[in-house]
Design an enzyme around this catalytic site. Structure first.
Site, PDB file in Angstrom:
ATOM      1  CG  HIS A 131      -1.710   1.206   1.448  1.00  0.00           C
ATOM      2  ND1 HIS A 131      -3.038   1.318   1.082  1.00  0.00           N
ATOM      3  CD2 HIS A 131      -1.375   2.410   1.998  1.00  0.00           C
ATOM      4  CE1 HIS A 131      -3.481   2.521   1.400  1.00  0.00           C
ATOM      5  NE2 HIS A 131      -2.493   3.208   1.949  1.00  0.00           N
ATOM      6  CD  GLU A 132       1.856   3.432   3.702  1.00  0.00           C
ATOM      7  OE1 GLU A 132       2.045   4.520   3.118  1.00  0.00           O
ATOM      8  OE2 GLU A 132       0.865   3.230   4.422  1.00  0.00           O
ATOM      9  CG  HIS A 135       0.167   6.099  -0.702  1.00  0.00           C
ATOM     10  ND1 HIS A 135      -0.938   6.700  -1.283  1.00  0.00           N
ATOM     11  CD2 HIS A 135      -0.286   5.542   0.456  1.00  0.00           C
ATOM     12  CE1 HIS A 135      -2.000   6.517  -0.527  1.00  0.00           C
ATOM     13  NE2 HIS A 135      -1.634   5.812   0.539  1.00  0.00           N
ATOM     14  CD  GLU A 207      -5.029   6.230   2.145  1.00  0.00           C
ATOM     15  OE1 GLU A 207      -4.816   5.057   2.511  1.00  0.00           O
ATOM     16  OE2 GLU A 207      -4.116   7.064   1.997  1.00  0.00           O
TER      17      GLU A 207
END
Length: 293
Positions: A131-132, A135, A207
């Site tokens: 997930h990070e 980003h 997100e």
């Protein structure tokens, strides 16, 4: 579509900054000052956003010899994402959370708390790292930094507007040369609220994309869904301590409301995120794209 929405929200935020500059100073001078202020704050965030965010949570660099498993996981997922491996940081906090920062993939960092490492399984932690990294790949970290600095500039101008409205009221309504005190007061009250809502809308938009990107990087959407369930419970019981302006960077926050309350949440509801991840799992299973060799 998400990219378009994010650009539109950033444009709206920048326009709000210019507008409040116009209300405080008036005329072309106010517009120019608003534009210059936006440029200066954006340049500062471009260069220093990673250092500021890491310092806000007391993050410390951690080497491969200290956390070989985490480094191997980060390197593996970075290779799948086609980006350089970011620097790895540990936040000395029992709260379970994580974030990424940096102006581009070449200057990125991923930070995890001690709490999240102790709480999650290896597969769940891999989902969080994915997930990070998404980003970073999507350059959301820069987008959030820009949004935060423009929002901060709007708050400062709003503070100036409060004093200007007091001065305009003191001079009296007969002084037509000064700014309208009612207009200044409205700008001082409404502009920061509008800026906060826009910032949070930008964060919520990104997100969902980061969750989907993690599912693609790991091939395991359910692991991230399981991690989010644990993290939501942990965030309510033990929220991470730090500068609230950096909360949109975190993978989860302690408040993700529904309905009208969601306007003031930096993240979508955890339930909605989990639902989308499980739907994505079904799609990946149907197409046979759910695992990596």
């Amino acid at each position: 579509m998400n990219q378009f929405k994010t650009l539109a929200l950033l444009a709206l935020l920048s326009g709000l900054l210019v507008a409040i500059g116009y209300y405080i100073i008036g005329g072309t001078s106010g517009i120019i000052i608003g534009i210059v202020l936006a440029a200066v704050t954006n340049l500062g965030s471009w260069f220093f956003s990673d250092k500021i965010a890491l310092a806000a949570y007391g993050a410390q660099p951690i080497g491969p010899e200290q956390a070989p498993g985490l480094h191997a996981m980060l390197e593996r997922l970075s290779q799948r994402g086609g980006i350089p491996t970011p620097a790895l940081y540990i936040v000395p906090s029992p709260a379970a959370n994580a974030f990424a920062t940096g102006r581009d993939p070449q200057h990125a960092a991923v930070a995890v708390t001690e709490g999240i490492v102790n709480l999650l399984s290896e597969e769940e932690l891999e989902g969080v790292i994915g997930h990070e990294l998404t980003h970073v790949i999507n350059r959301d970290t820069l987008t959030q930094a820009v949004a935060a600095t423009i929002g901060g500039a709007i708050s400062q101008l709003a503070y100036m507007a409060q004093w200007a409205s007091m001065g305009a009221a003191y001079r009296g309504q007969d002084d037509r040369r000064g700014p309208n005190p009612i207009g200044l007061l409205l700008a001082a009250i409404l502009a920061p609220v509008a800026a906060t809502i826009i910032q949070m809308a930008i964060s919520r938009t990104r997100e969902f994309s980061a969750d989907a990107g993690a599912a693609q990087l790991t091939g395991n959407p359910r692991a991230l869904a399981s991690a989010l369930q644990k993290l939501q419970l942990g965030a309510r019981q033990m929220p991470i301590q730090g500068n609230p302006s950096f909360e949109p960077l975190l993978i989860i926050n302690s408040f993700a409301g529904q309905g009208l309350a969601s306007l003031f949440s930096t993240h979508p509801s955890t339930e909605a995120r989990i639902e989308r991840l499980l739907q994505l799992e079904q799609q990946m299973l149907a197409t046979g794209s759910h695992s990596f060799s």
